[in-house]
Write a protein that holds these residues in place. Structure first.
Motif, PDB file in Angstrom:
ATOM      1  N   SER A 186      19.857  32.612-104.855  1.00 18.94           N
ATOM      2  CA  SER A 186      20.487  33.435-103.821  1.00 18.94           C
ATOM      3  C   SER A 186      21.552  34.363-104.380  1.00 18.94           C
ATOM      4  N   ILE A 187      21.807  35.415-103.625  1.00 20.43           N
ATOM      5  CA  ILE A 187      22.892  36.346-103.937  1.00 20.43           C
ATOM      6  C   ILE A 187      24.216  35.606-103.920  1.00 20.43           C
ATOM      7  N   SER A 188      24.359  34.691-102.974  1.00 22.81           N
ATOM      8  CA  SER A 188      25.617  33.966-102.801  1.00 22.81           C
ATOM      9  C   SER A 188      25.990  33.152-104.037  1.00 22.81           C
ATOM     10  N   GLU A 189      24.986  32.620-104.735  1.00 22.85           N
ATOM     11  CA  GLU A 189      25.278  31.830-105.926  1.00 22.85           C
ATOM     12  C   GLU A 189      25.928  32.691-107.001  1.00 22.85           C
ATOM     13  N   LEU A 190      25.399  33.882-107.215  1.00 21.56           N
ATOM     14  CA  LEU A 190      25.996  34.786-108.202  1.00 21.56           C
ATOM     15  C   LEU A 190      27.330  35.330-107.704  1.00 21.56           C
ATOM     16  N   SER A 191      27.454  35.503-106.390  1.00 19.63           N
ATOM     17  CA  SER A 191      28.703  36.006-105.814  1.00 19.63           C
ATOM     18  C   SER A 191      29.798  34.941-105.815  1.00 19.63           C
ATOM     19  N   GLY A 192      29.438  33.704-106.111  1.00 22.33           N
ATOM     20  CA  GLY A 192      30.415  32.624-106.158  1.00 22.33           C
ATOM     21  C   GLY A 192      31.047  32.448-107.525  1.00 22.33           C
TER      22      GLY A 192
ATOM     23  N   ILE B 256      30.897  38.769 -87.174  1.00 20.93           N
ATOM     24  CA  ILE B 256      32.142  39.050 -87.895  1.00 20.93           C
ATOM     25  C   ILE B 256      32.690  37.798 -88.560  1.00 20.93           C
ATOM     26  N   PHE B 257      32.802  36.707 -87.785  1.00 18.08           N
ATOM     27  CA  PHE B 257      33.368  35.489 -88.360  1.00 18.08           C
ATOM     28  C   PHE B 257      32.415  34.879 -89.382  1.00 18.08           C
ATOM     29  N   GLY B 258      31.111  35.022 -89.135  1.00 18.29           N
ATOM     30  CA  GLY B 258      30.135  34.548 -90.111  1.00 18.29           C
ATOM     31  C   GLY B 258      30.269  35.296 -91.427  1.00 18.29           C
ATOM     32  N   SER B 259      30.459  36.617 -91.339  1.00 15.75           N
ATOM     33  CA  SER B 259      30.647  37.426 -92.550  1.00 15.75           C
ATOM     34  C   SER B 259      31.900  36.989 -93.303  1.00 15.75           C
ATOM     35  N   PHE B 260      32.952  36.681 -92.539  1.00  8.35           N
ATOM     36  CA  PHE B 260      34.188  36.212 -93.169  1.00  8.35           C
ATOM     37  C   PHE B 260      33.947  34.910 -93.930  1.00  8.35           C
ATOM     38  N   CYS B 261      33.260  33.964 -93.294  1.00 10.96           N
ATOM     39  CA  CYS B 261      33.008  32.669 -93.934  1.00 10.96           C
ATOM     40  C   CYS B 261      32.141  32.819 -95.185  1.00 10.96           C
ATOM     41  N   VAL B 262      31.165  33.709 -95.120  1.00 12.21           N
ATOM     42  CA  VAL B 262      30.286  33.936 -96.271  1.00 12.21           C
ATOM     43  C   VAL B 262      31.083  34.448 -97.464  1.00 12.21           C
ATOM     44  N   GLY B 263      32.018  35.371 -97.222  1.00 13.55           N
ATOM     45  CA  GLY B 263      32.822  35.914 -98.311  1.00 13.55           C
ATOM     46  C   GLY B 263      33.968  35.024 -98.725  1.00 13.55           C
ATOM     47  N   HIS B 264      34.567  34.316 -97.759  1.00 16.53           N
ATOM     48  CA  HIS B 264      35.763  33.520 -98.030  1.00 16.53           C
ATOM     49  C   HIS B 264      35.434  32.195 -98.712  1.00 16.53           C
ATOM     50  N   PHE B 265      34.363  31.546 -98.261  1.00 14.53           N
ATOM     51  CA  PHE B 265      33.952  30.280 -98.850  1.00 14.53           C
ATOM     52  C   PHE B 265      32.764  30.540 -99.776  1.00 14.53           C
ATOM     53  N   GLU B 266      33.082  30.840-101.021  1.00 12.07           N
ATOM     54  CA  GLU B 266      32.029  31.221-101.958  1.00 12.07           C
ATOM     55  C   GLU B 266      31.124  30.038-102.292  1.00 12.07           C
ATOM     56  N   LEU B 267      29.884  30.348-102.568  1.00 10.41           N
ATOM     57  CA  LEU B 267      28.906  29.324-102.946  1.00 10.41           C
ATOM     58  C   LEU B 267      29.038  29.096-104.450  1.00 10.41           C
TER      59      LEU B 267
ATOM     60  N   VAL C  73      30.268  24.072-106.999  1.00  9.41           N
ATOM     61  CA  VAL C  73      31.214  23.090-107.515  1.00  9.41           C
ATOM     62  C   VAL C  73      31.861  22.311-106.374  1.00  9.41           C
ATOM     63  N   ASP C  74      32.263  23.031-105.322  1.00 14.21           N
ATOM     64  CA  ASP C  74      32.953  22.421-104.189  1.00 14.21           C
ATOM     65  C   ASP C  74      32.000  22.322-102.993  1.00 14.21           C
ATOM     66  N   LYS C  75      31.749  21.104-102.504  1.00 14.98           N
ATOM     67  CA  LYS C  75      30.800  20.899-101.405  1.00 14.98           C
ATOM     68  C   LYS C  75      31.291  21.519-100.104  1.00 14.98           C
ATOM     69  N   LEU C  76      32.600  21.423 -99.821  1.00 11.27           N
ATOM     70  CA  LEU C  76      33.135  21.999 -98.591  1.00 11.27           C
ATOM     71  C   LEU C  76      32.905  23.499 -98.556  1.00 11.27           C
ATOM     72  N   HIS C  77      33.134  24.162 -99.693  1.00 14.00           N
ATOM     73  CA  HIS C  77      32.872  25.598 -99.780  1.00 14.00           C
ATOM     74  C   HIS C  77      31.407  25.889 -99.441  1.00 14.00           C
ATOM     75  N   SER C  78      30.517  25.097 -99.992  1.00 16.49           N
ATOM     76  CA  SER C  78      29.081  25.318 -99.772  1.00 16.49           C
ATOM     77  C   SER C  78      28.711  25.141 -98.305  1.00 16.49           C
ATOM     78  N   TYR C  79      29.221  24.067 -97.664  1.00 15.45           N
ATOM     79  CA  TYR C  79      28.910  23.815 -96.258  1.00 15.45           C
ATOM     80  C   TYR C  79      29.393  24.962 -95.374  1.00 15.45           C
ATOM     81  N   LEU C  80      30.647  25.368 -95.573  1.00 15.40           N
ATOM     82  CA  LEU C  80      31.216  26.418 -94.734  1.00 15.40           C
ATOM     83  C   LEU C  80      30.580  27.774 -95.033  1.00 15.40           C
ATOM     84  N   HIS C  81      30.126  27.951 -96.253  1.00  8.57           N
ATOM     85  CA  HIS C  81      29.405  29.176 -96.585  1.00  8.57           C
ATOM     86  C   HIS C  81      28.113  29.283 -95.773  1.00  8.57           C
TER      87      HIS C  81
END
Length: 280
Positions: free
Chosen positions: A100-106, A160-171, A174-182
């Motif tokens: 995923s894009i998110s993995e590289l963006s993390g 909007i809030f989904g976009s915030f969570c995607v950017g704020h909680f990077e994938l 390493v951190d499971k909480l970040h992944s869940y909230l992402h």
């Protein structure tokens, strides 16, 4: 005296990106007073995602190899209490596919993370203004649901809030909480795109776009689980990584068009995505 190690930066990429953004913003500013606010907001959203999209296309086309990389983080007890990359350095895993894009963006410190957060923040800001335009025109109040039109700001807010969570909680893997909230952010973001159905009263075009978006999402999930995720052949790893990222990138292009059309159609344009962009 201490000898400084040469800096390895990506200034070429950042400089070209900044130049493109400058001319895009200048074009939008020059249009002020000549086009409607709806169109200007929609154009701003389009350009914001478009240049982020071009950046990722460049990654897919020009990168010799794409494989998994993790950057462990740490917090220094007697310093500012924010996480920073640890001294251990990145964990390079050339045998693992990036799905995923998110993995590289993390990856901490990489431009992919910076560009994702800038893109999501700008699109969210423009979408918030669009919510105000819609509610002000209809003399309505947020969360006072009386018709389908009142669901448009709600869906936009989820986006909007989904976009915030995607950017704020990077994938960061390493951190499971970040992944869940992402992934919660991804779910909210996709749910929010139902706004185009409500704003156009579920026109054929809106249904087709939603079906394409969710269809590509399921395709990405299916391929991500079906492809070979580990291989000693770096060519296989790179090919599968580019395949997964490319499908996801195409899906988010549809998402961008959905939000752009919605913003243009709401408020004064009363659901007409083909309304004239010019002021009367």
């Amino acid at each position: 005296s201490r000898v400084k190690a040469p800096a390895h930066t990506d200034n070429d990429i950042k400089s070209v990106y900044a130049l493109k953004v400058f001319f895009a913003y200048l074009s939008i500013a020059l249009l002020a007073g000549r086009v409607t606010l709806n169109f200007q907001l929609a154009l701003g959203i389009f350009f914001t995602y478009f240049f982020w999209n071009l950046f990722w296309i460049k990654i897919l086309v020009q990168s010799p190899n794409i494989y998994s990389l993790r950057v462990p983080t740490t917090i220094i007890d007697d310093w500012i209490q924010v996480s920073i990359p640890s001294a251990d350095g990145p964990r390079i895993r050339k045998d693992r596919v990036v799905t995923s894009i998110s993995e590289l963006s993390g990856i901490r410190g990489a431009h992919m993370m910076v560009s994702l957060r800038i893109m999501s923040a700008l699109m969210s800001t423009l979408a918030l203004v669009a919510i105000h335009v819609d509610l002000h025109y209809r003399n309505a109040v947020f969360l006072n649901i009386k018709s389908g039109a009142d669901m448009v700001p709600v869906c936009m807010f989820l986006f909007i809030f989904g976009s915030f969570c995607v950017g704020h909680f990077e994938l960061n893997l390493v951190d499971k909480l970040h992944s869940y909230l992402h992934y919660v952010g991804v779910l909210l973001l996709l749910t929010g795109t139902l706004c185009i159905g409500f704003v156009t009263n579920w026109s054929l075009l809106s249904i087709v776009m939603i079906v394409i978006e969710f269809g590509m999402c399921f395709l990405w999930f299916w391929i991500s689980f079906k492809v070979q995720l580990k291989s000693d052949d770096i060519r296989v790893v790179t090919r599968n990584s580019k395949l997964c990222i490319g499908i996801e990138l195409a899906m988010f292009q549809v998402t961008n068009l959905i939000i752009m059309f919605t913003v243009h159609a709401l408020g004064p344009n009363e659901g007409n995505i083909w309304a004239s962009p010019f002021t009367q």
